[in-house]
Scaffold this motif. Structure first.
Motif, mmCIF file in Angstrom:
data_model
loop_
_atom_site.group_PDB
_atom_site.id
_atom_site.type_symbol
_atom_site.label_atom_id
_atom_site.label_comp_id
_atom_site.label_asym_id
_atom_site.label_seq_id
_atom_site.Cartn_x
_atom_site.Cartn_y
_atom_site.Cartn_z
ATOM 1 N N ALA A 236 9.202 -2.522 9.953
ATOM 2 C CA ALA A 236 9.306 -2.331 11.645
ATOM 3 C C ALA A 236 8.248 -1.825 12.293
ATOM 4 O O ALA A 236 7.820 -2.752 13.118
ATOM 5 N N TYR A 239 4.839 -1.195 12.084
ATOM 6 C CA TYR A 239 3.537 -2.365 12.538
ATOM 7 C C TYR A 239 4.106 -2.900 14.068
ATOM 8 O O TYR A 239 3.910 -3.961 13.977
ATOM 9 N N ASP A 263 11.945 -7.331 13.938
ATOM 10 C CA ASP A 263 10.621 -6.677 14.951
ATOM 11 C C ASP A 263 10.245 -7.089 16.092
ATOM 12 O O ASP A 263 10.321 -8.164 16.243
ATOM 13 N N GLY A 294 -0.002 3.476 4.685
ATOM 14 C CA GLY A 294 0.536 2.993 3.280
ATOM 15 C C GLY A 294 -0.818 2.053 2.197
ATOM 16 O O GLY A 294 -1.480 2.349 2.776
ATOM 17 N N LEU A 297 2.633 -1.126 -1.274
ATOM 18 C CA LEU A 297 3.548 -1.441 -2.507
ATOM 19 C C LEU A 297 4.958 -1.340 -2.016
ATOM 20 O O LEU A 297 5.858 -1.325 -2.534
ATOM 21 N N LEU A 299 6.470 -3.140 -0.359
ATOM 22 C CA LEU A 299 7.302 -4.699 -0.249
ATOM 23 C C LEU A 299 8.019 -4.591 -1.277
ATOM 24 O O LEU A 299 9.050 -6.073 -2.097
HETATM 25 P P1 ADP Z 1 2.185 -1.522 3.021
HETATM 26 O O1 ADP Z 1 3.314 -1.189 4.179
HETATM 27 O O2 ADP Z 1 2.216 -0.014 2.832
HETATM 28 O O3 ADP Z 1 1.231 -1.931 3.470
HETATM 29 P P2 ADP Z 1 4.494 -3.245 2.303
HETATM 30 O O4 ADP Z 1 3.947 -3.561 0.842
HETATM 31 O O5 ADP Z 1 5.349 -2.701 2.650
HETATM 32 O O6 ADP Z 1 2.679 -2.468 2.224
HETATM 33 O O7 ADP Z 1 4.071 -4.714 3.263
HETATM 34 C C1 ADP Z 1 2.766 -5.529 2.631
HETATM 35 C C2 ADP Z 1 2.126 -6.038 3.939
HETATM 36 O O8 ADP Z 1 2.800 -6.999 4.847
HETATM 37 C C3 ADP Z 1 1.651 -4.440 4.806
HETATM 38 O O9 ADP Z 1 0.627 -4.126 4.543
HETATM 39 C C4 ADP Z 1 1.374 -5.517 6.755
HETATM 40 O O10 ADP Z 1 0.232 -6.351 6.175
HETATM 41 C C5 ADP Z 1 2.768 -6.597 6.100
HETATM 42 N N1 ADP Z 1 3.962 -6.288 6.444
HETATM 43 C C6 ADP Z 1 5.349 -5.113 6.371
HETATM 44 N N2 ADP Z 1 5.910 -5.769 6.931
HETATM 45 C C7 ADP Z 1 5.247 -5.763 8.052
HETATM 46 C C8 ADP Z 1 6.287 -6.356 9.695
HETATM 47 N N3 ADP Z 1 7.679 -5.670 9.683
HETATM 48 N N4 ADP Z 1 5.351 -6.563 10.738
HETATM 49 C C9 ADP Z 1 4.062 -6.764 10.270
HETATM 50 N N5 ADP Z 1 3.382 -7.221 8.887
HETATM 51 C C10 ADP Z 1 4.255 -6.784 8.039
#
Ligand code: ADP
Length: 332
Positions: A236, A239, A263, A294, A297, A299
């Protein structure tokens, strides 16, 4: 590899089927010939006790009875062989599909593992290649001075930091296959832990972390849930534009507790929503953002932790208007 495994498994199934067929055929043959023997034996007794029959058929009766018996035996054998062949042909086709079905989940897991290894090595190679190139250029430069050396070390340190993040993420993914102990967990501790873990990055971007106090309790693994919430809050922050707000809320609904992170950030494209929980997946919009380092990984780690806590993560998002991630936990 899986083709030959399917064929070998099919052969094994067919061999088992053949043994079963053989067992039943031999027994069926025995029972049928015994019955025949008994039937024709009764006829023979009637023949011997009745002189009228003996006059009519003459001495040939005994011979004809033996012929009948061997003819019937031959027919039984032919019929049994025909039926067995039919069973083996139809069964063989069935066995092939059964073998494919048996191996399908193994093949899917194997393919996922291969994909994961390829992605992980690709991500590992990028910072390593950058460091190698910088060092090689520096070594070839005869006028390489102290100031440039410092710059090189700083850049290498940055790449090393990325590698550390990646190896920690990979380790988390591997570890989260093991289930933590499910106990009574105070959600305020989980929220407090996640806020503590993300305070520095929130402060750097002047993002306000807003969490209302809660006394709700859930069933789960405290450490895992804190890591899960940290991933969501960290994303959150990553991004979102500076000086915005990230809100953490906990609410009870029926026998569940909903823990949400909202967010006011860049939001997620509808086309990306179904893929953001995949390993190494990053939406294009986040790749292009300089400060959102990032590996895609976070999520997938969060999803794995949720699964081991019998929880579910859902997401609602609108491009340009922020995102809401909700974790549905078992209420205590
Ligand atoms: P990382 O953040 O390391 O890229 P994640 O697995 O945490 O990997 O998230 C995968 C993708 O999901 C992110 O690259 C982003 O595109 C999207 N994402 C996750 N959380 C958010 C958020 N809160 N707002 C916008 N996009 C998000």
């Amino acid at each position: 590899m899986f083709r030959s495994a399917t064929i070998r498994l099919t052969v094994l199934y067919v061999a088992i089927l053949a043994v079963i067929c053989l067992f039943f055929s031999v027994n069926l043959y025995r029972v049928s010939t015994n019955e025949l023997d008994r039937g024709l034996g009764r006829q023979m007794m009637m023949f011997q006790q009745n002189p009228q029959f003996q006059n009519f058929f003459g001495d040939d009766y005994a011979q004809s009875r033996d012929d009948q018996l061997s003819e019937a035996r031959r027919h039984i054998i032919i019929n049994l062989v025909d039926v067995d062949i039919l069973i083996l042909v139809i069964g063989g086709i069935g066995c092939y599909f059964l073998a494919r079905r048996t191996l399908k989940p193994i093949q899917e897991a194997h393919d996922a593992q291969v994909r994961f290894t390829a992605d992980a090595s690709h991500e590992l190679r990028t910072p390593l290649a950058a460091m190698k190139a910088e060092i090689e250029v520096a070594l070839r430069d005869p006028k390489f001075d102290k100031k440039e050396a410092k710059g090189l070390l700083e850049s290498n340190l940055e790449e090393l930091d990325k590698l550390t993040v990646l190896s920690n993420d990979l380790l988390s993914l591997a570890r989260n296959g093991e289930k933590g102990e499910i106990v009574l967990v105070d959600l305020s501790t989980v929220i407090g832990g996640a806020m503590q873990n993300t305070k520095t990055s929130a402060d750097t971007k002047k993002i306000t972390l807003n969490a209302s106090p809660t006394n709700l309790k859930v069933l789960g693994d405290a450490q895992g849930l804190t890591q899960l919430l940290t991933v969501l809050v960290d994303n959150a922050i990553k991004y979102s534009e500076p000086s915005t707000t990230v809100t953490l809320k906990a609410a009870k609904r029926d026998d569940e507790v909903l823990l949400s992170v909202t967010d006011q950030g860049i939001g997620i494209d509808p086309g990306d929503l179904s893929r953001i929980f995949d390993r190494f997946y990053r939406a294009d919009s986040s790749r292009s953002k300089q400060d959102s380092a990032g590996y895609g990984l976070g999520l997938s780690i969060a999803k794995k932790i949720a699964e081991s806590n019998y929880a579910l993560i859902t997401v609602k998002s609108k491009k340009g208007a922020g995102s809401n991630f909700t974790v549905r936990l078992k209420s205590a």
